[in-house]
Design a protein around this motif. Structure first.
Motif, mmCIF file in Angstrom:
data_model
loop_
_atom_site.group_PDB
_atom_site.id
_atom_site.type_symbol
_atom_site.label_atom_id
_atom_site.label_comp_id
_atom_site.label_asym_id
_atom_site.label_seq_id
_atom_site.Cartn_x
_atom_site.Cartn_y
_atom_site.Cartn_z
ATOM 1 N N ALA A 56 0.869 -1.140 0.058
ATOM 2 C CA ALA A 56 -0.025 0.039 0.078
ATOM 3 C C ALA A 56 0.759 1.130 -0.013
ATOM 4 C CB ALA A 56 -1.005 0.076 1.273
ATOM 5 N N ILE A 57 1.897 1.176 0.791
ATOM 6 C CA ILE A 57 2.859 2.311 0.570
ATOM 7 C C ILE A 57 3.574 2.632 -0.529
ATOM 8 C CG2 ILE A 57 5.111 3.114 1.812
ATOM 9 C CD1 ILE A 57 4.402 1.850 4.422
ATOM 10 N N ASN A 58 3.881 1.696 -1.164
ATOM 11 C CA ASN A 58 4.564 1.853 -2.518
ATOM 12 C C ASN A 58 3.474 2.235 -3.484
ATOM 13 O OD1 ASN A 58 7.107 0.807 -1.996
ATOM 14 N ND2 ASN A 58 6.514 -1.195 -1.942
ATOM 15 N N ARG A 59 2.256 2.247 -3.450
ATOM 16 C CA ARG A 59 1.120 2.560 -4.368
ATOM 17 C C ARG A 59 0.678 4.066 -4.019
ATOM 18 N NH1 ARG A 59 -0.963 -2.921 -4.168
ATOM 19 N NH2 ARG A 59 -2.506 -2.247 -2.424
ATOM 20 N N VAL A 60 1.137 4.475 -2.905
ATOM 21 C CA VAL A 60 0.790 5.848 -2.485
ATOM 22 C C VAL A 60 1.263 6.767 -3.537
ATOM 23 C CG1 VAL A 60 1.291 8.002 -0.909
ATOM 24 C CG2 VAL A 60 0.918 5.524 0.106
ATOM 25 N N SER A 61 0.198 7.640 -4.525
ATOM 26 C CA SER A 61 0.432 8.680 -5.274
ATOM 27 C C SER A 61 1.191 9.753 -4.955
ATOM 28 C CB SER A 61 -0.733 8.739 -5.979
ATOM 29 O OG SER A 61 -0.479 9.831 -7.057
ATOM 30 N N PRO A 62 2.346 10.227 -5.531
ATOM 31 C CA PRO A 62 3.041 11.511 -5.479
ATOM 32 C C PRO A 62 2.229 12.800 -5.985
ATOM 33 C CG PRO A 62 4.248 10.329 -6.968
ATOM 34 C CD PRO A 62 2.937 9.287 -6.736
ATOM 35 N N ILE A 63 1.279 12.561 -6.726
ATOM 36 C CA ILE A 63 0.590 13.519 -7.239
ATOM 37 C C ILE A 63 0.544 14.814 -6.602
ATOM 38 C CG2 ILE A 63 -1.387 14.211 -8.870
ATOM 39 C CD1 ILE A 63 -1.480 11.611 -9.922
ATOM 40 N N GLN A 64 -0.388 14.747 -5.379
ATOM 41 C CA GLN A 64 -0.566 15.807 -4.638
ATOM 42 C C GLN A 64 0.547 16.216 -4.339
ATOM 43 O OE1 GLN A 64 -3.253 17.198 -4.143
ATOM 44 N NE2 GLN A 64 -3.056 18.789 -2.753
#
Length: 219
Positions: A56-64
């Motif tokens: 789940a951590i690896n899938r956190v999106s950096p977009i924001q």
């Protein structure tokens, strides 16, 4: 019901620095997963494997994070003048029915002294005053009968003139104060108006503080 992904994203978004540090690959994902495992399980009401949290951590999106960084970068390039003052003193008094009247008398006595630094911030229970040391004797004269809660000397300040866009840009104060936190510089007071923010620090920290702000503007 929340998913593991939703729980992890909520925890990370509410924890200072983690989102950016993850994006910059400064955090060990396995260690972070073990660190927040208890919080994730509490939110979901069940046991969750460390591996699932890591995924789940690896899938956190950096977009924001990237969006905020882009906006803040444009904002920082538009920062105006920095004004540095030294030899300041900081006093905190308990609010009373007489305090503001006495402060008004103090201000009336020194208002012709344009070289002195004098700011007042009134809270619900206490009032903070930051002044130049040259008017310290006057402050004690007028406020001697008020209840002093806290005082500091050997302070300095940096006033930052903000562009008008600061009212529309989220994260402005966070972006500035984060740099001070990373540099382990304690900010003693924050004084702000619509287009100004003044950071009060120890005099021993003023050189590093000024350097941080210059770098924000140039980098």
């Amino acid at each position: 019901m929340k998913t593991v992904q939703e729980a992890v994203e909520e925890i990370i978004s509410q924890t200072p620095f983690i989102e950016e540090a993850l994006h910059d690959k400064l955090i060990n994902v396995s260690s972070l997963a073990r660190e927040i495992q208890g919080q994730v399980e509490q939110k979901l009401g069940k046991e969750v494997k460390t591996g699932a949290i890591m995924m789940a951590i690896n899938r956190v999106s950096p977009i924001q994070v990237l969006k905020i960084r882009k906006n803040i970068k444009a904002f920082s390039l538009d920062l105006k003048d920095f004004i540095v003052r030294s030899d300041l003193m900081d006093y905190t008094f308990k609010n009373t029915v007489t305090l503001q009247k006495r402060i008004a008398k103090l201000y009336g006595n020194i208002e012709s002294n344009s070289e002195s630094f004098f700011t007042v911030s009134q809270g619900i229970f206490e009032t903070n005053i930051v002044i130049s040391s040259d008017i310290d004797a006057e402050l004690h004269k007028y406020l001697a009968e008020e209840e002093l809660i806290h005082s500091l000397d050997n302070l300095a300040s940096i006033t930052i003139k903000l562009p008008k866009s600061n009212l529309e840009q989220s994260g402005v104060y966070y972006f500035i104060l984060k740099q001070f936190a990373w540099a382990n510089i304690p900010v003693q007071e924050i004084i702000s108006t619509t287009h100004e923010i003044t950071l009060v620090v120890k005099e021993s920290d003023i050189t590093r503080s000024f350097s941080i702000l210059i770098n924000l503007k140039q980098n």
